[in-house]
Design an enzyme around this catalytic site. Sequence first.
Site, PDB file in Angstrom:
ATOM      1  N   LYS A 116       6.044  11.850  -5.146  1.00  0.00           N
ATOM      2  CA  LYS A 116       6.166  10.687  -6.069  1.00  0.00           C
ATOM      3  C   LYS A 116       7.058  10.941  -7.137  1.00  0.00           C
ATOM      4  O   LYS A 116       7.791  10.133  -7.840  1.00  0.00           O
ATOM      5  CB  LYS A 116       4.811  10.004  -6.370  1.00  0.00           C
ATOM      6  CG  LYS A 116       4.185   9.389  -5.154  1.00  0.00           C
ATOM      7  CD  LYS A 116       2.903   9.086  -5.558  1.00  0.00           C
ATOM      8  CE  LYS A 116       2.097   8.212  -4.476  1.00  0.00           C
ATOM      9  NZ  LYS A 116       1.855   9.132  -3.328  1.00  0.00           N
ATOM     10  N   HIS A 235      -8.207   1.285  -4.317  1.00  0.00           N
ATOM     11  CA  HIS A 235      -6.889   1.237  -4.000  1.00  0.00           C
ATOM     12  C   HIS A 235      -6.644   1.247  -2.442  1.00  0.00           C
ATOM     13  O   HIS A 235      -5.604   1.477  -1.855  1.00  0.00           O
ATOM     14  CB  HIS A 235      -6.380   2.755  -4.446  1.00  0.00           C
ATOM     15  CG  HIS A 235      -6.433   2.767  -5.957  1.00  0.00           C
ATOM     16  ND1 HIS A 235      -5.617   2.174  -6.937  1.00  0.00           N
ATOM     17  CD2 HIS A 235      -7.240   3.800  -6.968  1.00  0.00           C
ATOM     18  CE1 HIS A 235      -6.124   2.418  -8.127  1.00  0.00           C
ATOM     19  NE2 HIS A 235      -6.953   3.494  -8.045  1.00  0.00           N
ATOM     20  N   ARG A 297       6.832   5.297   7.065  1.00  0.00           N
ATOM     21  CA  ARG A 297       6.274   5.084   8.449  1.00  0.00           C
ATOM     22  C   ARG A 297       5.994   3.822   8.492  1.00  0.00           C
ATOM     23  O   ARG A 297       6.479   3.000   7.837  1.00  0.00           O
ATOM     24  CB  ARG A 297       4.954   5.949   8.475  1.00  0.00           C
ATOM     25  CG  ARG A 297       4.046   5.856   7.210  1.00  0.00           C
ATOM     26  CD  ARG A 297       2.771   6.165   7.364  1.00  0.00           C
ATOM     27  NE  ARG A 297       1.832   5.946   6.009  1.00  0.00           N
ATOM     28  CZ  ARG A 297       1.337   4.685   5.748  1.00  0.00           C
ATOM     29  NH1 ARG A 297       1.387   4.015   6.272  1.00  0.00           N
ATOM     30  NH2 ARG A 297       0.931   5.061   4.301  1.00  0.00           N
TER      31      ARG A 297
END
Length: 644
Positions: A116, A235, A297
């Site tokens: 990230k 989350h 993906r």
Amino acid sequence: MIKSLLIANRGEIACRIIRTARAMGIRTIAVYSDADSKALHVRQADEAIHIGLSPANESYLVGAKIIAAAKESGAEAIHPGYGFLSENADFAQSVIDAGLIWVGPKPHSIRAMGLKDAAKILMQEAGVPVTPGYIGDNQEPQYLAKQADEIGYPVLIKAIAGGGGKGMRKVDNPADFADSLTSCQREAKASFGNDIVLIEKWIESPRHIEVQIFGDSHGNVVHLFERDCSLQRRHQKVIEEAPAPGMDEATREAVCGAAVRAAQAVDYEGAGTVEFIADGSDGLKADKIWFMEMNTRLQVEHPVTEEITSVDLVEWQLRVASGEEIPLRQDELSINGHAIEARLYAEDPANGFLPSTGMLDEFWIAKSNRRDGENRIDTGVEKSSEISPYYDPMIAKLIVKRNNRASAAKALAQKLGHSYCWPVKWNSKFLRNLVQHAEFLLGNIDTGFIEKYKEDVIPSNEPTSELLQAAATLFAARASGIAVIDNLDDTVEDWIEQSSSGFRLNSERKKPLVKLDHEGVTYTVELEGTSIWDLPNAKFVDGGIFAHDHAGRSGFFIEYKANKEAAGTASDGAILSPMPGKIIAVDISEGDSVTKGQKLLTLEAMKMEHSLTAPFDGIVSSLNAALDAQVQVDALLAQIDAEA
């Protein structure tokens, strides 16, 4: 075109890929672990190959075994699905090096977006707006805490290699930062083998907006519009929809354009999702939407995009991997209607969302019919399947498409209410409560929605009086010698003989009482003389009665008699393992004083961490849990004695 395909995955997504591949005339090869030897995806594939023991790190995460299975079966290509090895660039390269076709993006694209911190820097260079925060090599806890102070609380700690809600912690104040960092890093290390984190500013009223993109080897990149995935718990997405409510055309053009630039920056091929976080405090605005990450993906929630665009994304994946161009140009893609997806998980919302495992003795999800529109069920299980503790607890995805959002929400609630599952617990009533909530219907959603309205949406496990009456009536009508509490000393047979046809149980004498048990609670039910046909559904199953109605209150198992003592309840201080799992943290020692609610142990099961806490103030009189130990359900981990 690819002629044979090995699916390096299991469950719902494996079945989903098989469905499209079969329609395209492609031979399919499944792989399976010990736990999945009788799984639905194994039976649906043209061929299936065993690849190892039940734990994923001994089967589905072992790339060499999967490539060997592809070689053995003569497969031309490997589709990774999502999860497991789907975003592992080294595995993708190994597949290519083995002379096989990789149904996914190029390894260098996966690497570019896999971390990230590097991805955010790359996006800044590509002109994609990113969330304010800290990205850097200095991972000293004190330094990270200082960066959090400078950013300003609340902040989000996020593992750079994370995904699927793993390795993320929101921190509201500095006093909690150290513990949250340790927990986040531990989870990230266990899940991804990398405990490096970044710190981001927590956005108030955040909405999770993501854009489906698709690229090919001919330089074409298109977007298939946006999805809203704001309804999340820890989350983890639970409700997804497309298009995003409140998205105007100008903002859509801006965010989707940014997603295309992100894909072009990494030379992207295949299906991918660019995820953004939006400040939804004043509606969706282009200048208040920032890049978070890219998932290289297919996403779990891809069906809602398929439903509004009439595109089969798996078919596109297979065509692009075979060297073809994307089937449609950008100007040929459009939004038609509104789709909402609900993720049905094997968990108990009324008991802290603890995962539930076991056999699906009863399992039914309401299907569509010609009159009520389009509904879709994506699942990897069926009645008599087993929900294993080794993998993600998803049972199925229920997707509903209608002309508009209000109609889709109403239809989804109806279908959830007509679905049931037993004895495995699931979250159908919780999901139904979400999509029926007034604020959801108004589009007033953000990632804090579930926490904010938890009193409204988390259901009770207590059966309704209607369900108890149904179970008691069925019990009495078919008892024939089974004990019934009756203060008039009537037998069940005599009582039934007095009833009229259709089992309308009307007696002029006092009404019999039936004692029933549900999850350790005894209910004494006074029979009301109601027709069996007027009551919710109830039927005899092994050891009791299974009762459900059409309001989503499904899965109530009611025993004939209250003859079992509840072991290890909070009142006796026994700390039992709620499920099979691994002890990953022990925060107490024998002789310690503890306070009510204090964390004692942390158990990892079904890819999630579960904290076990003290039921009251007391002393740890015994401790049977050791770090890294595997424990079974109901294992006595500790004993807390009340202070004298």
